[in-house]
Every structure is written in C-alpha cells, then in structure tokens.
Design a protein around this motif. Structure first.
Motif, PDB file in Angstrom:
ATOM      1  N   ASN A  84      -0.179 -10.482 -10.655  1.00 41.21           N
ATOM      2  CA  ASN A  84      -1.535  -9.939 -10.691  1.00 41.21           C
ATOM      3  C   ASN A  84      -1.876  -9.168  -9.421  1.00 41.21           C
ATOM      4  N   ARG A  85      -1.448  -9.708  -8.282  1.00 39.93           N
ATOM      5  CA  ARG A  85      -1.709  -9.028  -7.013  1.00 39.93           C
ATOM      6  C   ARG A  85      -1.040  -7.660  -6.969  1.00 39.93           C
ATOM      7  N   ARG A  86       0.161  -7.586  -7.486  1.00 34.30           N
ATOM      8  CA  ARG A  86       0.883  -6.307  -7.454  1.00 34.30           C
ATOM      9  C   ARG A  86       0.196  -5.259  -8.330  1.00 34.30           C
ATOM     10  N   VAL A  87      -0.316  -5.675  -9.481  1.00 37.27           N
ATOM     11  CA  VAL A  87      -1.045  -4.730 -10.335  1.00 37.27           C
ATOM     12  C   VAL A  87      -2.312  -4.251  -9.631  1.00 37.27           C
ATOM     13  N   ILE A  88      -3.025  -5.166  -9.001  1.00 32.92           N
ATOM     14  CA  ILE A  88      -4.220  -4.793  -8.245  1.00 32.92           C
ATOM     15  C   ILE A  88      -3.849  -3.830  -7.125  1.00 32.92           C
ATOM     16  N   MET A  89      -2.730  -4.104  -6.477  1.00 32.66           N
ATOM     17  CA  MET A  89      -2.280  -3.247  -5.389  1.00 32.66           C
ATOM     18  C   MET A  89      -1.877  -1.871  -5.902  1.00 32.66           C
ATOM     19  N   GLU A  90      -1.280  -1.819  -7.077  1.00 34.16           N
ATOM     20  CA  GLU A  90      -0.920  -0.529  -7.678  1.00 34.16           C
ATOM     21  C   GLU A  90      -2.166   0.302  -7.967  1.00 34.16           C
ATOM     22  N   LEU A  91      -3.205  -0.351  -8.443  1.00 34.69           N
ATOM     23  CA  LEU A  91      -4.470   0.350  -8.707  1.00 34.69           C
ATOM     24  C   LEU A  91      -5.087   0.856  -7.409  1.00 34.69           C
ATOM     25  N   LEU A  92      -5.055   0.025  -6.378  1.00 37.04           N
ATOM     26  CA  LEU A  92      -5.618   0.411  -5.089  1.00 37.04           C
ATOM     27  C   LEU A  92      -4.799   1.527  -4.449  1.00 37.04           C
ATOM     28  N   LEU A  93      -3.472   1.457  -4.611  1.00 33.73           N
ATOM     29  CA  LEU A  93      -2.602   2.489  -4.067  1.00 33.73           C
ATOM     30  C   LEU A  93      -2.815   3.811  -4.797  1.00 33.73           C
ATOM     31  N   ALA A  94      -3.132   3.746  -6.073  1.00 31.18           N
ATOM     32  CA  ALA A  94      -3.409   4.964  -6.829  1.00 31.18           C
ATOM     33  C   ALA A  94      -4.716   5.592  -6.368  1.00 31.18           C
ATOM     34  N   ARG A  95      -5.691   4.767  -6.057  1.00 31.05           N
ATOM     35  CA  ARG A  95      -6.994   5.269  -5.627  1.00 31.05           C
ATOM     36  C   ARG A  95      -6.932   5.841  -4.210  1.00 31.05           C
ATOM     37  N   CYS A  96      -6.247   5.127  -3.316  1.00 31.56           N
ATOM     38  CA  CYS A  96      -6.221   5.511  -1.899  1.00 31.56           C
ATOM     39  C   CYS A  96      -4.789   5.571  -1.378  1.00 31.56           C
ATOM     40  N   PRO A  97      -3.973   6.483  -1.888  1.00 32.97           N
ATOM     41  CA  PRO A  97      -2.553   6.515  -1.533  1.00 32.97           C
ATOM     42  C   PRO A  97      -2.264   6.885  -0.085  1.00 32.97           C
ATOM     43  N   ASN A  98      -3.233   7.490   0.593  1.00 33.42           N
ATOM     44  CA  ASN A  98      -2.976   7.982   1.944  1.00 33.42           C
ATOM     45  C   ASN A  98      -3.560   7.115   3.047  1.00 33.42           C
ATOM     46  N   LEU A  99      -4.142   5.978   2.679  1.00 30.00           N
ATOM     47  CA  LEU A  99      -4.697   5.088   3.690  1.00 30.00           C
ATOM     48  C   LEU A  99      -3.601   4.189   4.253  1.00 30.00           C
ATOM     49  N   LYS A 100      -3.474   4.162   5.569  1.00 25.69           N
ATOM     50  CA  LYS A 100      -2.407   3.397   6.227  1.00 25.69           C
ATOM     51  C   LYS A 100      -2.498   1.912   5.897  1.00 25.69           C
ATOM     52  N   VAL A 101      -3.702   1.360   5.933  1.00 25.68           N
ATOM     53  CA  VAL A 101      -3.873  -0.070   5.664  1.00 25.68           C
ATOM     54  C   VAL A 101      -3.411  -0.411   4.251  1.00 25.68           C
ATOM     55  N   VAL A 102      -3.735   0.442   3.302  1.00 23.81           N
ATOM     56  CA  VAL A 102      -3.337   0.229   1.908  1.00 23.81           C
ATOM     57  C   VAL A 102      -1.825   0.345   1.774  1.00 23.81           C
ATOM     58  N   GLN A 103      -1.248   1.324   2.417  1.00 16.83           N
ATOM     59  CA  GLN A 103       0.203   1.501   2.368  1.00 16.83           C
ATOM     60  C   GLN A 103       0.936   0.295   2.943  1.00 16.83           C
ATOM     61  N   GLU A 104       0.429  -0.218   4.072  1.00 15.39           N
ATOM     62  CA  GLU A 104       1.079  -1.367   4.715  1.00 15.39           C
ATOM     63  C   GLU A 104       0.973  -2.616   3.852  1.00 15.39           C
ATOM     64  N   LEU A 109       3.521  -6.489  -0.250  1.00 19.46           N
ATOM     65  CA  LEU A 109       3.552  -7.059  -1.597  1.00 19.46           C
ATOM     66  C   LEU A 109       4.686  -6.486  -2.446  1.00 19.46           C
ATOM     67  N   GLY A 110       5.513  -5.643  -1.850  1.00 21.94           N
ATOM     68  CA  GLY A 110       6.656  -5.089  -2.570  1.00 21.94           C
ATOM     69  C   GLY A 110       6.296  -3.976  -3.535  1.00 21.94           C
ATOM     70  N   VAL A 111       5.162  -3.316  -3.296  1.00 21.90           N
ATOM     71  CA  VAL A 111       4.735  -2.218  -4.158  1.00 21.90           C
ATOM     72  C   VAL A 111       5.059  -0.898  -3.462  1.00 21.90           C
ATOM     73  N   ALA A 112       6.052  -0.202  -3.953  1.00 23.15           N
ATOM     74  CA  ALA A 112       6.483   1.048  -3.332  1.00 23.15           C
ATOM     75  C   ALA A 112       5.809   2.264  -3.961  1.00 23.15           C
ATOM     76  N   GLN A 113       5.430   2.157  -5.228  1.00 22.79           N
ATOM     77  CA  GLN A 113       4.779   3.253  -5.924  1.00 22.79           C
ATOM     78  C   GLN A 113       3.880   2.691  -7.019  1.00 22.79           C
ATOM     79  N   THR A 114       3.085   3.568  -7.597  1.00 23.72           N
ATOM     80  CA  THR A 114       2.139   3.129  -8.617  1.00 23.72           C
ATOM     81  C   THR A 114       2.331   3.933  -9.904  1.00 23.72           C
TER      82      THR A 114
END
Length: 238
Positions: A84-104, A109-114
């Motif tokens: 569930n966390r990874r799916v949430i992270m994929e959604l957040l990464l899609a919304r804000c792909p260029n934010l350093k905090v989100v990328q880190e 969480l092992g999410v490389a792409q969305t």
C-alpha cells in the motif's frame, strides 16, 4: 500506561498517544510527510499506514491518527503495509516527480518509477502550512480549497491575503520546501507553489540598535495587539 506490541517488540505508552508518536519515541521508523508535533494530526499523506490487530481482526490504519490501546498488535512493515505504501508513493511521485524529498523517500521504499501520469506539482497537499497558520499563528490566511484533482492550497479568492502577517511559519513547516521565503533588504517575499497566487511581500522592521531588518512590521503589530504589549517593545531585534 498501556502496553502494546510493535513489530514484535513490547512497548509502553501514555494513553491518548498515537501509534506514530510511540513508534518515534521507541526508535521505530514509520515514514510520514504530513505529521508535525506542533499541529494536530491530519492523515493526509497516508504514508504512515500500519497494520493493526484488534480482537483478531487485521486492518490498515494511519498511525498518526490511531491512538494506542492495551494489547494492540502493530506491524509497520508487513507485506500488506509495504504494498500500500508503494502505491501511495507512486501516486505522490507522479504528482511531484521533481521534488528531492519525494524522490528520496521513493528510493527508500523501492519505488524507482510510477505507472501513473506525470505532473509537475510542487505541493504534496500535506496541509501542514494550513494547520500551522490556523492552529499556531491563529490567522488562517491560507486553506485547502476545491476537491479531488483540483484540490490545492490557496488564499481567499487567490489574491494576496490581507490577514497574512508574513511570519513565514508556512514556509518553515513545509516538508518539501514548496513555499519559498526570502528576505532582501527591507522586504520579505513569500512565494507559494500555486501559480494563481501572487507573491506576497511585507515590509521588515529595522532595529534601532544594530540597523538590521529583522521581522515583518505586520507580524510585530499583530503580536503587540494580541498580547497587549507596548508598541516600542519591538524597536530592537533580539
């Protein structure tokens, strides 16, 4: 005091404390982007999901909102939680792909792409800025407006707010540095990530002793009136 089990470890906690608070106190890591000790829990980011067992029933809850109870069983990194966390992270990464905090955090969480459509937002809608403005400062100059995909942080009517005092608390508390604060000369500028909102500027007060500009005049006037202080109390910087 209540006793609960977190990841197989028995811990004690004060009644009324949340799972997230107790985990932090015991050095147990649970990711979160919308939690801050200065404001009430909101449960916006959902990254702090944990799996609990009560009366033989397992379910996912936001650990920043769920209060501890006697005999509670908590798993912070079960397969169900991590999926569930990874799916949430994929959604957040899609919304804000260029934010350093989100990328880190995505990397942790092992999410490389969305698989979701990429946007280029700067605000993660955690609501921390809104809550600190309302609960700590007592102003409510900004709020979360609209619903669904149109939800965003904005001032009334997307105009420079007359009630904003320029304290910068929103910028200080933002976990992704989406709100920018800059003091140049005798002016403070606060820039919000919402393109509909204009840059808000405030005149800074000059210290009568050292000559430095140190705080927005509007903020100091607000404090003087709120606490019934003498106007000259802020003639000098700290």
């Amino acid at each position: 005091m209540v006793t609960l089990i977190i990841d197989g470890r028995e811990v004690q906690a004060e009644e009324g404390a949340t799972i997230l608070e107790v985990a932090k106190e015991n050095g147990i890591y649970i990711p979160s982007l919308c939690s801050h000790e200065g404001v009430t829990p909101f449960g916006a980011c959902r990254l702090c999901l944990v799996e609990i067992t009560t009366n033989g029933r397992k379910r996912l809850v936001a650990s920043c909102l769920y209060p501890v109870e006697e005999g509670l069983m908590v798993k912070t990194n079960s397969q169900r939680v991590m999926d569930n966390r990874r799916v949430i992270m994929e959604l957040l990464l899609a919304r804000c792909p260029n934010l350093k905090v989100v990328q880190e955090l995505a990397g942790q969480l092992g999410v490389a792409q969305t698989p979701f459509k990429l946007e280029n937002k700067k605000c993660i809608l955690c609501g921390l800025c809104v809550r600190v403005c309302e609960e700590v400062v007592g102003i409510s100059a900004i709020s979360l407006v609209n619903r669904g995909v149109n939800r965003e942080v904005a001032s009334p009517f997307y105009e420079a707010s007359d009630v904003c005092i320029g304290c910068g608390s929103c910028a200080y508390v933002c976990p992704v540095d989406a709100i920018k604060l800059e003091d140049i000369g005798d002016t403070r500028a606060i820039t919000f990530p919402n393109p509909k909102m204009q840059k808000v500027e405030f005149k800074l007060k000059r210290c009568q002793t050292c000559g430095n500009y140190w705080a927005p005049e509007k903020q100091l006037d607000y404090i003087v009136k709120k606490l019934n202080l003498a106007p000259e109390i802020f003639d000098n910087c700290p």
